[in-house]
Write an enzyme that holds these catalytic residues in place. Structure first.
Site, PDB file in Angstrom:
ATOM      1  N   LYS A 118       0.320  -7.797  -8.309  1.00  0.00           N
ATOM      2  CA  LYS A 118      -0.573  -6.972  -9.134  1.00  0.00           C
ATOM      3  C   LYS A 118       0.128  -6.618 -10.451  1.00  0.00           C
ATOM      4  O   LYS A 118       1.345  -6.794 -10.584  1.00  0.00           O
ATOM      5  CB  LYS A 118      -0.946  -5.708  -8.351  1.00  0.00           C
ATOM      6  CG  LYS A 118       0.244  -4.830  -7.999  1.00  0.00           C
ATOM      7  CD  LYS A 118      -0.137  -3.797  -6.954  1.00  0.00           C
ATOM      8  CE  LYS A 118       1.048  -2.899  -6.642  1.00  0.00           C
ATOM      9  NZ  LYS A 118       0.818  -2.080  -5.441  1.00  0.00           N
ATOM     10  N   ARG A 301       3.957  -6.902   3.125  1.00  0.00           N
ATOM     11  CA  ARG A 301       3.437  -7.002   1.747  1.00  0.00           C
ATOM     12  C   ARG A 301       4.515  -6.531   0.791  1.00  0.00           C
ATOM     13  O   ARG A 301       4.714  -5.332   0.623  1.00  0.00           O
ATOM     14  CB  ARG A 301       2.232  -6.072   1.545  1.00  0.00           C
ATOM     15  CG  ARG A 301       0.999  -6.354   2.346  1.00  0.00           C
ATOM     16  CD  ARG A 301      -0.128  -5.424   1.896  1.00  0.00           C
ATOM     17  NE  ARG A 301       0.247  -4.013   1.882  1.00  0.00           N
ATOM     18  CZ  ARG A 301       0.073  -3.188   2.893  1.00  0.00           C
ATOM     19  NH1 ARG A 301      -0.490  -3.599   4.008  1.00  0.00           N
ATOM     20  NH2 ARG A 301       0.446  -1.929   2.786  1.00  0.00           N
ATOM     21  N   TYR A 345      14.397   8.163 -37.385  1.00  0.00           N
ATOM     22  CA  TYR A 345      13.526   9.338 -37.525  1.00  0.00           C
ATOM     23  C   TYR A 345      14.226  10.584 -37.026  1.00  0.00           C
ATOM     24  O   TYR A 345      14.832  10.583 -35.962  1.00  0.00           O
ATOM     25  CB  TYR A 345      12.247   9.148 -36.705  1.00  0.00           C
ATOM     26  CG  TYR A 345      11.293   8.133 -37.254  1.00  0.00           C
ATOM     27  CD1 TYR A 345      10.728   8.299 -38.526  1.00  0.00           C
ATOM     28  CD2 TYR A 345      10.959   7.002 -36.523  1.00  0.00           C
ATOM     29  CE1 TYR A 345       9.842   7.357 -39.028  1.00  0.00           C
ATOM     30  CE2 TYR A 345      10.066   6.065 -37.020  1.00  0.00           C
ATOM     31  CZ  TYR A 345       9.513   6.250 -38.278  1.00  0.00           C
ATOM     32  OH  TYR A 345       8.641   5.325 -38.764  1.00  0.00           O
TER      33      TYR A 345
HETATM   34  C1  LIG Z   1       1.889  -2.203  -4.495  1.00  0.00           C
HETATM   35  C2  LIG Z   1       1.605  -2.289  -3.055  1.00  0.00           C
HETATM   36  C3  LIG Z   1       2.502  -2.951  -2.201  1.00  0.00           C
HETATM   37  C4  LIG Z   1       3.839  -3.458  -2.640  1.00  0.00           C
HETATM   38  O1  LIG Z   1       4.762  -2.413  -2.706  1.00  0.00           O
HETATM   39  P1  LIG Z   1       6.302  -2.667  -3.092  1.00  0.00           P
HETATM   40  O2  LIG Z   1       6.936  -1.343  -2.934  1.00  0.00           O
HETATM   41  O3  LIG Z   1       6.310  -3.153  -4.494  1.00  0.00           O
HETATM   42  O4  LIG Z   1       6.834  -3.685  -2.150  1.00  0.00           O
HETATM   43  C5  LIG Z   1       2.123  -3.104  -0.874  1.00  0.00           C
HETATM   44  N1  LIG Z   1       0.940  -2.623  -0.427  1.00  0.00           N
HETATM   45  C6  LIG Z   1       0.074  -1.968  -1.204  1.00  0.00           C
HETATM   46  C7  LIG Z   1      -1.214  -1.461  -0.655  1.00  0.00           C
HETATM   47  C8  LIG Z   1       0.378  -1.767  -2.557  1.00  0.00           C
HETATM   48  O5  LIG Z   1      -0.482  -1.097  -3.338  1.00  0.00           O
END
Ligand SMILES: *Cc1c(COP(=O)(O)O)cnc(C)c1O
Length: 459
Positions: A118, A301, A345
């Site tokens: 993502k 994931r 600045y």
């Molecule tokens: C972003 C996300 C992940 C991945 O998380 P990491 O900490 O980057 O591994 C897994 N599951 C869901 C639902 C997410 O939104």
């Protein structure tokens, strides 16, 4: 509701504001020409920049005859990034491969890996990194919305793609057309999706999000079975997977995470007892994948780890990760600044004398956060140099001490010399993890911040 026949297509009477899938599709078709016009770049853009046409016209009305351009725009348009602009990011695809392998090493042989790409692959370029991750052993991809999924499909990615939230009902035709799997937690949505699929003789696969305590999305863990009773009559709907998400997997204390895991297992057992197959079961993000092997289930994931970042101090002892992103610039100007004169600045930094102030063309519009002003180092020749003065929108400065003392080699920086803003050289390293720590945020935000204006070079 149990006595409804299979393939029932009259659900639209259930809720007053329910929009049938057929209506949603008709409406999206009616709106389609306008939408695609807005989103499609004009053909002119791809053949030559608008300015080029302007230029041709101007020249043809002047002394030059039409077509006689002094430059071959097709050729000079393709000057490599560091030749066009002296600030760029590099994505080390070898590091991504290494990180995928490291995560895989921590998984059982039958556990699948879903690569989370993502937010344009956490700022690394989703199409490019997805292909490498799939090649290196990831099985599936996850994104956060339909646009990200479509970008991957258009880039030729064929692996299964899950959207980690329930997209708007009006995007259902896109889900089906691009073969993208949604997350679902609303029964009416599930039926709308199933109806649309059924209309075309297609299946409607989905993953069910279970809320086990984070309270962001999902069906509450003790209502998952009820949800399935509500939707399972539909012949097109296919529960491909069931998942939850942990709120505190990166927390030193595992207590809250274990409660969530317990709720998740309760939901799964309830589903099985009621005769529903939960499909691919997944829960662990990067932190949970490394820290808690007992919540791997059928699939993990991971996002963060694949890009080489650590979610928490605890993973440093477990994971061997290489950051894939580095940020580079070349010096565009140098000057000696007399003692006590200010720089940038606000003139907050004052020259101590005998320093050369060097300018690089990168600023907060590129993602080099302004709060790091005077609080980050750049690297040249394997050595650290202090960034000084406020970081501007497009430029910033750093300081090189021109005195020589001890055995330290004197460095005389010149316009065109390369500087590392993020990355390592020899034993010197400036990491996104460290920047995140200084800014009291998480590496995700810093990595994503190194924006599209910095063109990416894949190495
Ligand atoms: C972003 C996300 C992940 C991945 O998380 P990491 O900490 O980057 O591994 C897994 N599951 C869901 C639902 C997410 O939104």
């Amino acid at each position: 509701m149990n006595d409804l026949p299979n393939g029932f297509t009259g659900y639209s009477g259930i809720s007053p504001d329910f929009e049938s899938a057929a209506d949603a599709m008709r409406r999206s078709r009616a709106e389609a020409p306008q939408t695609s016009h807005v989103n499609t770049p004009s053909p002119m853009r791809s053949s030559a920049p608008d300015g080029a046409f302007q230029y041709t016209r101007d020249m043809s009305s002047g002394r030059r005859v039409q077509g006689e351009l002094p430059f071959d725009l097709d050729r000079i348009d393709h000057l490599s990034t560091p030749e066009r602009r002296w600030a760029w990011s590099e994505i080390d695809l070898g590091a991504i491969r290494h990180n995928v392998a490291d995560v895989r090493r921590h998984l059982g042989s039958r556990t699948r890996l879903m690569a989370v790409v993502k937010a344009d692959g956490y700022g690394h370029g989703a199409p490019e990194v997805s292909k490498v991750m799939l090649n290196a052993g990831a099985d599936r991809l996850a994104v956060s919305n339909i646009d990200e999924a479509m970008q991957l499909r258009k880039a030729g990615v064929r692996a299964p793609i899950l959207i980690l939230a329930q997209p708007p009902a009006s995007s259902i035709p896109l889900l089906l057309g691009y073969n993208v799997t949604p997350t679902i937690y609303n029964p009416e949505y599930a039926i709308a999706y199933a109806e649309a699929a059924d209309l075309h003789g297609m299946k409607a696969p989905y993953h069910l999000a279970v809320n086990t305590g984070m309270n962001r999305i999902g069906v509450r863990f003790d209502e998952a079975v009820e949800f399935l009773y509500q939707v399972s009559f539909h012949r097109a709907l296919e529960l491909e997977g069931t998942f939850t998400h942990f709120a505190t997997a990166d927390d030193a204390d595992p207590f809250e995470m274990q409660i969530q895991a317990k709720h998740f297992i309760e939901a799964l057992q309830g589903m099985q007892a009621a005769g529903f197959d939960p499909g691919i079961v997944h829960a662990a993000n990067t932190a949970a994948t490394y820290r808690y092997p007992d919540v791997h289930f059928d699939m993990v994931r991971c996002g963060l780890a694949l890009y080489g970042f650590h979610p928490c101090p605890e993973t440093r002892d477990i994971a061997d990760l290489k950051p894939a992103m580095s940020v580079h610039a070349r010096i565009t100007d140098t000057r000696f600044v007399p003692m006590s004169e200010g720089v940038s600045y606000g003139l907050h930094y004052r020259s101590p004398g005998s320093v050369k102030i060097c300018t690089v063309p990168i600023g907060y519009a590129d993602g080099l956060r302004r709060n790091l002003s005077g609080n980050t180092d750049f690297i040249m020749n394997g050595r650290y140099f202090r960034q000084v003065g406020n970081i501007c929108m497009d430029q910033c400065m750093f300081e090189v001490d021109m005195r020589s003392y001890g055995t330290r080699e004197r460095i005389d920086p010149q316009v065109g010399d390369e500087v590392i803003i993020v990355g390592s050289q020899g034993i010197a390293e400036v990491s996104i993890d460290e920047m995140a720590y200084k800014l009291d945020t998480i590496p995700y935000e810093i990595a994503i911040g190194f924006s599209h204006r910095l063109e990416r070079v894949y190495v």
